[in-house]
Design a protein around this motif. Structure first.
Motif, short mmCIF file in Angstrom:
data_model
loop_
_atom_site.label_atom_id
_atom_site.label_comp_id
_atom_site.label_asym_id
_atom_site.label_seq_id
_atom_site.Cartn_x
_atom_site.Cartn_y
_atom_site.Cartn_z
N GLY A 111 0.85 -1.20 0.03
CA GLY A 111 0.07 -0.17 -0.02
C GLY A 111 0.77 1.15 0.09
N LEU A 112 0.21 2.39 -0.08
CA LEU A 112 0.71 3.74 -0.10
C LEU A 112 0.53 4.49 1.09
N SER A 113 1.50 5.10 1.69
CA SER A 113 1.28 5.80 2.98
C SER A 113 1.93 7.21 2.86
N SER A 135 -0.70 9.92 -10.09
CA SER A 135 -1.48 9.81 -9.09
C SER A 135 -1.72 8.39 -8.44
N ALA A 136 -1.80 8.39 -7.02
CA ALA A 136 -1.74 6.95 -6.29
C ALA A 136 -3.22 7.05 -5.74
N GLN A 137 -4.37 6.64 -6.40
CA GLN A 137 -5.60 6.61 -5.65
C GLN A 137 -6.38 5.63 -6.30
N LEU A 192 5.91 3.60 -0.42
CA LEU A 192 5.20 2.50 -0.92
C LEU A 192 5.47 1.46 0.16
N VAL A 193 4.66 0.83 0.93
CA VAL A 193 5.00 -0.07 2.15
C VAL A 193 4.58 -1.55 1.86
N ALA A 194 5.41 -2.52 2.33
CA ALA A 194 4.72 -3.84 2.51
C ALA A 194 4.23 -4.11 3.85
N ALA A 195 2.95 -4.30 4.17
CA ALA A 195 2.82 -4.53 5.33
C ALA A 195 2.49 -6.02 5.66
N GLY A 196 2.73 -6.48 6.92
CA GLY A 196 2.39 -7.86 7.36
C GLY A 196 3.27 -9.02 6.64
#
Length: 245
Positions: A111-113, A135-137, A192-196
């Motif tokens: 996801g994006l933060s 754009s990131a949406q 740009l994040v890799a979560a979990g």
């Protein structure tokens, strides 16, 4: 009259002088071999099948030798380039490999933060979608070739440690306007994040990523390596040696 030995010495000295001058002339204007060496880049470089969308320096940001813990979040660095005259939407996700591979980690969500992705100002001076070229949406792509909505990606057994961070992430759906680009760097506000993470992600390991590009039916399944640090890790404080009397 010079002796034979004296003439031999003079001839040898003259030959050595000519050789030195010849070598100096050959090296004039040459660049030392060490000046041509470039710093290694640990990131992955690839592109769409036709080369019109490029992915550059894809890697997981380096933190320390311990890396990222299981169920934690990792920051991803990448540059995305659209060389087409049409907008392109890229959806980034993660999934485990079919064959278990040592050192390859997946994430529950990509996801994006921290805000929207900012495009390179020189890449698209007059974009049709606003002041930024990218754009990131969430939303449908701007051209043919739809991308599915990843809202149902989280697994049923998500880890509590990464759940709050994942809840604030926007889907990693990035729209690049015609002839524009965007980058995600460690010091940027938008990340740009890799979560979990499914397991510990340490230097030498890789993160499994999937890039779905609008207009292309076949997604790109990539392995993003952990970045190589620019300097060696600290060895810690030196051990104190007790003096014995």
């Amino acid at each position: 009259m010079r002796s034979l030995g004296t003439r031999r010495v003079a001839l040898a000295a003259g030959t050595a002088t000519v050789a030195v001058l010849a070598l100096a002339g050959c090296s004039a204007g040459q660049v030392a071999e060490t000046a041509l060496l470039q710093a290694p880049i640990s990131g992955l470089n690839t592109q769409s099948p036709d080369g019109r969308v490029q992915i550059r320096n894809l890697q997981v940001d380096y933190t320390d030798p311990e890396g990222y813990p299981a169920n934690g979040d990792a920051s991803i660095e990448v540059g995305l380039y659209n060389h087409t005259t049409e907008p392109v939407t890229i959806l980034i996700s993660s999934k485990p490999l079919q064959n278990e591979t040592a050192g390859v980690v997946s994430a529950r969500q990509i996801g994006l933060s921290g805000g929207s992705a900012a495009a390179s100002p020189s890449a698209n001076p007059e974009p049709s979608g606003g002041p930024d070229g990218a754009s990131a949406q969430p939303g449908p792509p701007d051209q043919a070739g739809s991308i599915p909505d990843p809202s149902g990606a989280p697994s049923a057994s998500g880890a509590p440690a990464s759940a709050p961070a994942a809840a604030t992430l926007q889907p990693a759906r990035i729209t690049l306007q015609a002839l524009s680009s965007t980058t995600f760097l460690p010091d940027d506000t938008a990340k740009l994040v890799a979560a979990g993470l499914s397991d510990d992600l340490k230097p030498g390991n890789s993160l499994s990523l999937v890039f779905e590009i609008s207009g292309y039916s076949q997604p790109l399944e990539l392995l993003a390596p952990v970045a190589i640090p620019l300097s060696p890790a600290s060895r810690g404080p030196a051990a104190e040696v007790e003096e014995h009397e």
